[in-house]
Design a protein around this motif. Structure first.
Motif, PDB file in Angstrom:
ATOM      1  N   ILE A 138      36.218  71.117  11.207  1.00 19.75           N
ATOM      2  CA  ILE A 138      36.650  72.489  11.449  1.00 19.75           C
ATOM      3  C   ILE A 138      35.839  73.060  12.601  1.00 19.75           C
ATOM      4  O   ILE A 138      34.646  72.757  12.759  1.00 19.75           O
ATOM      5  CB  ILE A 138      36.492  73.362  10.179  1.00 19.75           C
ATOM      6  CG1 ILE A 138      37.144  74.734  10.377  1.00 19.75           C
ATOM      7  CG2 ILE A 138      35.015  73.496   9.789  1.00 19.75           C
ATOM      8  CD1 ILE A 138      37.265  75.531   9.080  1.00 19.75           C
ATOM      9  N   ALA A 139      36.489  73.854  13.442  1.00 17.93           N
ATOM     10  CA  ALA A 139      35.811  74.543  14.537  1.00 17.93           C
ATOM     11  C   ALA A 139      35.521  75.973  14.101  1.00 17.93           C
ATOM     12  O   ALA A 139      36.412  76.679  13.621  1.00 17.93           O
ATOM     13  CB  ALA A 139      36.679  74.540  15.790  1.00 17.93           C
ATOM     14  N   VAL A 140      34.264  76.382  14.250  1.00 18.95           N
ATOM     15  CA  VAL A 140      33.799  77.672  13.736  1.00 18.95           C
ATOM     16  C   VAL A 140      32.915  78.344  14.782  1.00 18.95           C
ATOM     17  O   VAL A 140      32.180  77.675  15.511  1.00 18.95           O
ATOM     18  CB  VAL A 140      32.987  77.473  12.434  1.00 18.95           C
ATOM     19  CG1 VAL A 140      32.480  78.799  11.905  1.00 18.95           C
ATOM     20  CG2 VAL A 140      33.826  76.768  11.377  1.00 18.95           C
ATOM     21  N   GLU A 141      32.974  79.673  14.846  1.00 21.25           N
ATOM     22  CA  GLU A 141      32.122  80.430  15.740  1.00 21.25           C
ATOM     23  C   GLU A 141      30.649  80.167  15.402  1.00 21.25           C
ATOM     24  O   GLU A 141      30.236  80.286  14.249  1.00 21.25           O
ATOM     25  CB  GLU A 141      32.404  81.934  15.627  1.00 21.25           C
ATOM     26  CG  GLU A 141      33.797  82.332  16.065  1.00 21.25           C
ATOM     27  CD  GLU A 141      34.790  82.352  14.913  1.00 21.25           C
ATOM     28  OE1 GLU A 141      34.606  81.574  13.960  1.00 21.25           O
ATOM     29  OE2 GLU A 141      35.738  83.148  14.965  1.00 21.25           O
ATOM     30  N   ALA A 142      29.869  79.829  16.408  1.00 25.53           N
ATOM     31  CA  ALA A 142      28.463  79.489  16.180  1.00 25.53           C
ATOM     32  C   ALA A 142      27.677  80.656  15.610  1.00 25.53           C
ATOM     33  O   ALA A 142      26.764  80.461  14.794  1.00 25.53           O
ATOM     34  CB  ALA A 142      27.825  78.996  17.481  1.00 25.53           C
TER      35      ALA A 142
END
Length: 319
Positions: free
Chosen positions: A103-107
């Protein structure tokens, strides 16, 4: 990558184990290789279209993940690479996507995970840990007798232990089986009661009830309150008290307080609170209750176990 998705509402059999593209992290995002994804009861309700909000379909459920950063997008410090992180998706406006291998998530929505803390425990401390923490912040328990329903569940088990740290006078745990009542006692409850037995609530007299169940349980929770007591309702979507019940509470100088986690959260507070919970768990200052780990492909079995009340503690998927 593999992910769990459903295209229609219904029983756990609506889940499909599908192939999807691995997401590319956008600017400000990181790509997480998911090591554990949490399952919440509201996702069980949502899958069956019995939750307060009906989601758009198709949907990959899951609002909490823990894993390792494998790639970073533009404008993200490369020092994130290889970091062990917690992704509380629910706290950053993401209501889905966790039942997947990546999953790509805001750092800036992530919290770092200590090396000594297992990923299964990390996901148990996101929705459930923050819920227990904020319930106690809003309702100080020092010196008071309290009742905790669903006492062997993910929230209930943490609430008992955190309340004990806050100086609660007495904790009465309500659970439906001998094993769950024994578990609640081992976590710090003083008394464990069987809520399946008629009249159990009338034998209880507390200042605060944490109603984590809702439905028919709420009326019993009111009966367990002493005059002037407070019912804290934390089972959104399952409120069943009627006008007559509420009038009776008013006549007894009792109060009803709703609890919804999301309006209480901001990214900085979430990161700080999770960091504190992770440190306490790593040091063994409270026990994270594991309710079962299932392979990602067995998400239907995990939901079925929760629906059948065969679990105690946090149920997780291991991609």
């Amino acid at each position: 990558m593999k992910a769990v998705q459903f295209f229609r509402f219904g029983s756990p059999e609506v889940f499909e184990f599908v192939d999807m593209p691995v997401p590319e992290p956008a600017a400000g995002e990181v790509l997480i290789r998911v090591k554990a994804a949490g399952i919440n009861f509201f996702e069980v309700l949502m899958r069956a279209d019995r939750y307060a909000v009906t989601p758009s379909l198709p949907m990959v459920p899951g609002v909490e993940v823990a894993g390792v950063v494998e790639a970073v997008g533009a404008d993200v410090d490369t020092r994130w690479l290889g970091a062990r992180v917690a992704g509380p998706l629910f706290a950053i406006g993401r209501g889905a996507g966790g039942y997947a291998e990546y999953i790509a998530v805001e750092a800036d929505g992530l919290a770092l995970v200590p090396d000594g803390l297992a990923f299964e425990d990390v996901v148990a401390l996101m929705v459930q840990g923050l819920t227990a923490l904020h319930l106690l912040r809003q309702n100080p328990v020092a010196g008071k007798p309290v009742l905790v329903t669903a006492a062997a569940g993910g929230v209930g088990s943490l609430l008992i232990q955190l309340a004990r740290r806050e100086g609660v006078e007495t904790i009465i745990a309500a659970a439906g089986s001998d094993s769950k009542r024994s578990l609640a006692l081992s976590l710090g409850a003083d008394i464990a009661v069987d809520y399946t037995q008629p009249g159990w609530a009338e034998q209880t007299d507390v200042d605060i009830v944490f109603d984590l169940v809702g439905g028919d349980m709420s009326k019993a929770c009111v009966a367990a309150l002493r005059p002037g007591g407070r019912l804290v309702f934390a089972a959104m979507g399952r409120f069943s008290l009627g006008g007559v019940d509420i009038e009776a509470m008013l006549a007894a100088n009792q109060s009803l307080q709703g609890f919804s986690l999301l309006p209480l959260l901001d990214r900085e507070t979430v990161r700080s609170d999770l960091t504190s919970l992770f440190r306490l768990a790593e040091r063994g200052e409270f026990k994270v209750l594991r309710g079962g780990a299932f392979p990602l492909a067995a998400a239907a079995d995990a939901h079925r176990a929760i629906e059948n009340r065969d679990t105690a503690g946090k149920v997780v998927l291991l991609p």
